[in-house]
Write a protein that holds these residues in place. Structure first.
Motif, PDB file in Angstrom:
ATOM      1  N   HIS A 250      49.002  43.240   7.612  1.00 46.83           N
ATOM      2  CA  HIS A 250      48.948  44.632   7.166  1.00 46.83           C
ATOM      3  C   HIS A 250      48.463  44.675   5.718  1.00 46.83           C
ATOM      4  N   ASP A 251      48.162  45.865   5.259  1.00 52.17           N
ATOM      5  CA  ASP A 251      47.651  46.018   3.898  1.00 52.17           C
ATOM      6  C   ASP A 251      48.684  45.636   2.841  1.00 52.17           C
ATOM      7  N   THR A 252      49.948  45.584   3.216  1.00 52.27           N
ATOM      8  CA  THR A 252      50.978  45.187   2.249  1.00 52.27           C
ATOM      9  C   THR A 252      51.294  43.691   2.306  1.00 52.27           C
ATOM     10  N   THR A 269      46.559  34.337  -8.989  1.00 53.81           N
ATOM     11  CA  THR A 269      45.977  35.590  -8.516  1.00 53.81           C
ATOM     12  C   THR A 269      46.682  35.994  -7.237  1.00 53.81           C
ATOM     13  N   ILE A 270      46.473  37.236  -6.830  1.00 54.85           N
ATOM     14  CA  ILE A 270      46.994  37.755  -5.567  1.00 54.85           C
ATOM     15  C   ILE A 270      45.810  38.215  -4.732  1.00 54.85           C
ATOM     16  N   VAL A 271      45.810  37.846  -3.444  1.00 59.18           N
ATOM     17  CA  VAL A 271      44.764  38.289  -2.524  1.00 59.18           C
ATOM     18  C   VAL A 271      45.427  38.849  -1.275  1.00 59.18           C
ATOM     19  N   ARG A 272      44.728  39.751  -0.621  1.00 63.21           N
ATOM     20  CA  ARG A 272      45.212  40.214   0.679  1.00 63.21           C
ATOM     21  C   ARG A 272      45.274  39.009   1.609  1.00 63.21           C
ATOM     22  N   ALA A 273      46.244  38.964   2.521  1.00 67.04           N
ATOM     23  CA  ALA A 273      46.333  37.872   3.487  1.00 67.04           C
ATOM     24  C   ALA A 273      45.052  37.807   4.321  1.00 67.04           C
ATOM     25  N   ASN A 274      44.674  36.604   4.709  1.00 64.60           N
ATOM     26  CA  ASN A 274      43.440  36.336   5.460  1.00 64.60           C
ATOM     27  C   ASN A 274      42.194  36.626   4.627  1.00 64.60           C
ATOM     28  N   ARG A 275      42.242  36.236   3.335  1.00 60.93           N
ATOM     29  CA  ARG A 275      41.113  36.464   2.455  1.00 60.93           C
ATOM     30  C   ARG A 275      40.811  35.221   1.608  1.00 60.93           C
ATOM     31  N   THR A 303      55.054  40.516  -0.183  1.00 65.73           N
ATOM     32  CA  THR A 303      54.834  41.930   0.136  1.00 65.73           C
ATOM     33  C   THR A 303      54.453  42.650  -1.145  1.00 65.73           C
ATOM     34  N   VAL A 304      53.405  43.445  -1.077  1.00 71.18           N
ATOM     35  CA  VAL A 304      52.990  44.216  -2.244  1.00 71.18           C
ATOM     36  C   VAL A 304      53.154  45.703  -1.939  1.00 71.18           C
ATOM     37  N   ASP A 305      53.382  46.467  -2.998  1.00 66.07           N
ATOM     38  CA  ASP A 305      53.367  47.921  -2.829  1.00 66.07           C
ATOM     39  C   ASP A 305      52.008  48.326  -2.300  1.00 66.07           C
ATOM     40  N   ASP A 306      52.002  49.278  -1.383  1.00 66.13           N
ATOM     41  CA  ASP A 306      50.739  49.698  -0.761  1.00 66.13           C
ATOM     42  C   ASP A 306      49.709  50.032  -1.842  1.00 66.13           C
ATOM     43  N   PRO A 307      48.645  49.214  -1.978  1.00 64.16           N
ATOM     44  CA  PRO A 307      47.690  49.450  -3.069  1.00 64.16           C
ATOM     45  C   PRO A 307      46.822  50.683  -2.862  1.00 64.16           C
ATOM     46  N   ALA A 333      45.534  43.214  -8.850  1.00 61.55           N
ATOM     47  CA  ALA A 333      46.366  44.057  -9.715  1.00 61.55           C
ATOM     48  C   ALA A 333      47.589  44.610  -8.994  1.00 61.55           C
ATOM     49  N   ALA A 334      47.819  44.196  -7.754  1.00 57.22           N
ATOM     50  CA  ALA A 334      48.907  44.755  -6.956  1.00 57.22           C
ATOM     51  C   ALA A 334      50.268  44.327  -7.493  1.00 57.22           C
ATOM     52  N   THR A 335      51.278  45.115  -7.183  1.00 58.06           N
ATOM     53  CA  THR A 335      52.656  44.837  -7.603  1.00 58.06           C
ATOM     54  C   THR A 335      53.419  44.201  -6.454  1.00 58.06           C
ATOM     55  N   VAL A 336      54.014  43.040  -6.718  1.00 58.13           N
ATOM     56  CA  VAL A 336      54.792  42.343  -5.699  1.00 58.13           C
ATOM     57  C   VAL A 336      56.167  42.988  -5.589  1.00 58.13           C
TER      58      VAL A 336
END
Length: 650
Positions: A250-252, A269-275, A303-307, A333-336
């Protein structure tokens, strides 16, 4: 619920453990299907017990904190293929040693018409509650079907690659019953099998069937990290990382990556899963055999807040951002929110293997970290008198690499065998380059000879099986920086369409070099990175000049010296050249290595592979005896002779 009992007379006849639990020194009573094991037991094998057999973490390049080994004593039985699942078992077997091996406690043949059955029970630790449970196998040769509590949970084909099954839905409180059925045609089939044969002799060795690497349980979240692929780019000062989870994210769902060294975070860094992610490692400390420096890499599923929350047309915005730089910047830049749900700790090396200008004008060379670097290696079969394909212990396996380093070698050609993962972990940490062969397959009539002018013709099914296992081997091993070259074919054994296979390998893993055909029929000059000849003459032949590829001796040497008291069989003494005199042995060995040094200096030779690390069964051309007790020359002599080939990468 399945209930098993033992055929007691057979249990007594097939158990090789003594009262103290260690391997016994006497052979079991002979029976029609007994395997010849010889009297040879390594010093490590003498200490093997059901309680200490292979206890190290089996996936050391990517670790989780919790796991449980299933190595130890299992029940076993051998039946005919048409027989149902047995109720009465034949006896006990020590996993992870193959049924044909001495250390298994069985030493029985598994014929193509047979089926090998395993059974044991296990319980799940209470602190794993709420997690999914993976049942993992390091390797099972060749085809396995797995039941838990009477239900079929999965199957796998391929004797050299690891596989895992999610068994969560089949578990119950308390004891759980695990059954594994194995079939293995060995040399009666066309499947990849390396040097195994039903009739061992000369360069062909005792068959290996069934479980031969660690079996283990691991708790994971329902969504968890399934694969991390790190590729160093020393020219740009980056490490490129692909992170895959086991399903749709999911996006989070995101992955936080951290590069560390000496306890200090270098990049994160933080990346969306599967990236894909790119992390900066500028001014990198480069890895080489002389300085095997490794960086830590931590991957955490978070889990990140929905960006995209609050953005106009939120779902369309997220969809259009997929696999774009905008998506990458958004997740960086997402928040964990909360603690990581999964974490694996790994490592990587900043190193580069390539082909480029060498020290001899017009002859390309193998480069390590952009500099010519001569690779001085041995052909390494990885066989053991007591464990066959399975080393008697982790320490035993590491000892071979330590010996070779001290003897002046910086490379091993792992010859048509895939080792347990810890072997490559040790090579990474000790500083040993690895050429990894694909285990050979095909029927005997599909072995291309030295005089052949065309390749083998195989069925679509056989080719698909070969390519599937080739892809699995690369997928399982590409996390190890010590591996610098994939060898697709050896001396034409089941060789087919090698140019296509070489392109296939390059497509899967462009970060390493490819040897399409080691020895004999060279039909992929436009794809293979090396021109590879085999030469067992007293003075090795020189590979012809090649303006596009590095030239290498993929095999040479083969000086045999039998050591009485350390022979697999006194009547089997196969080698390319044989001497029983220590001085003559050293003179022959030096003559060959001196010629290699001349070729490197005058012809631009890039690598050589001496046959071989140890004696193996009837072969006596090892630097060490089969039991690893006697070196054919001193370490000081081996290192002194190798010295002219040692040119450190700077």
């Amino acid at each position: 619920m399945m209930r098993f009992r033992h055929r007691g007379a057979i249990v007594a006849a097939t158990c090789l453990w003594n009262a103290a639990g260690a391997v016994a020194q006497t052979l079991p009573p002979q029976r029609p299907d007994s395997v010849y094991t010889g009297a040879m037991v390594t010093r490590w094998g003498k200490g093997v017990t059901p309680e200490n057999a292979w206890r190290s973490y089996p996936r050391p390049q990517w670790t989780r904190s919790r796991w449980q080994t299933l190595n130890g004593t299992w029940d076993y039985a051998i039946t005919k293929a048409a027989a149902p699942m047995p109720v009465a078992m034949d006896g006990k077997i020590l996993v992870p040693f193959a049924v044909e091996s001495r250390l298994s406690g069985v030493a029985r043949k598994l014929r193509p018409e047979d089926r090998l059955w395993y059974h044991r029970t296990f319980t799940i630790p209470t602190d794993w509650a709420g997690q999914h449970v993976m049942l993992n196998f390091g390797a099972v040769d060749h085809a396995a079907h797995v039941w838990v509590n009477g239900a079929l949970v999965g199957s796998h084909e391929g004797g050299s690659d690891p596989f895992g099954l999610d068994i969560t839905a089949f578990l119950k409180p308390g004891d759980n019953a695990l059954v594994v059925q194995v079939s293995d045609p060995t040399s009666a089939g066309s499947q990849p099998r390396g040097k195994q044969t039903l009739d061992p002799d000369g360069i062909w060795y005792t068959a290996v069937s069934g479980i031969w690497q660690t079996v283990w349980l691991e708790p994971v979240p329902a969504l968890h990290i399934a694969d991390v692929r790190a590729i160093a780019d020393i020219d740009r000062g980056k490490v490129e990382v692909d992170v895959a989870v086991n399903g749709s994210a999911h996006d989070t769902d995101a992955v936080r990556l951290s590069v560390r060294s000496g306890g200090r975070t270098i990049a994160t860094t933080i990346v969306r899963a599967n990236r894909h992610a790119s992390l900066d490692v500028s001014g990198a400390h480069l890895w080489s055999p002389e300085d095997p420096f490794l960086y830590d890499l931590v991957a955490e599923l978070v889990t990140v807040d929905d960006p995209y929350r609050g953005r106009p047309d939120r779902d369309r915005t997220a969809y259009d951002a997929r696999f774009t730089q905008r998506e990458g910047a958004t997740y960086a830049a997402a928040t964990v929110a909360g603690a990581p749900r999964d974490r694996i700790d790994g490592y990587f090396a900043m190193r580069k293997i390539s082909v480029g200008p060498g020290r001899v004008t017009g002859q390309p060379a193998l480069l390590l970290n952009n500099r010519p670097y001569f690779q001085n290696g041995t052909l390494d079969q990885g066989w053991w008198p007591d464990g066959l394909l399975t080393p008697p212990s982790e320490r035993a396996m590491r000892s071979d690499l330590e010996f070779l380093k001290k003897a002046g070698f910086n490379m091993v050609r792992k010859h048509i065998k895939v080792e347990p993962a810890r072997y490559y972990y040790d090579a990474d940490h000790l500083g040993m380059l690895i050429w990894q062969d694909m285990p050979a397959g095909g029927g005997e009539d599909q072995f291309v000879t030295g005089t052949s002018q065309s390749q083998a013709v195989l069925s679509s099914d056989v080719m698909a099986a070969q390519q599937n296992e080739l892809a699995h081997m690369i997928g399982a091993l590409r996390g190890f920086p010590s591996i610098v070259l994939w060898v697709v074919n050896n001396e034409g054994w089941g060789q087919y369409d090698s140019a296509t296979l070489a392109r296939y390998v390059k497509g899967i893993d462009p970060s390493r070099l490819v040897d399409a055909d080691s020895g004999w029929l060279d039909v992929a000059p436009d794809v293979s990175d090396v021109a590879d000849i085999h030469t067992y003459e007293d003075v090795p032949h020189t590979p012809p000049h090649d303006s596009k590829r590095a030239i290498v001796l993929g095999e040479y040497g083969g000086v045999g010296r039998p050591i009485d008291g350390h022979l697999w069989r006194a009547d089997k003494r196969w080698s390319y050249q044989v001497t029983s005199d220590a001085q003559d042995y050293l003179a022959r060995y030096k003559r060959k290595v001196d010629e290699v040094a001349r070729q490197a200096r005058e012809n631009g030779l890039s690598a050589s592979v001496y046959t071989q690390t140890t004696d193996v069964e009837g072969e006596i051309n090892g630097l060490l005896t089969y039991d690893r007790e006697v070196a054919k020359a001193s370490l000081a002599d081996f290192a002194r002779i190798a010295a002219p080939l040692r040119v450190p990468a700077k």
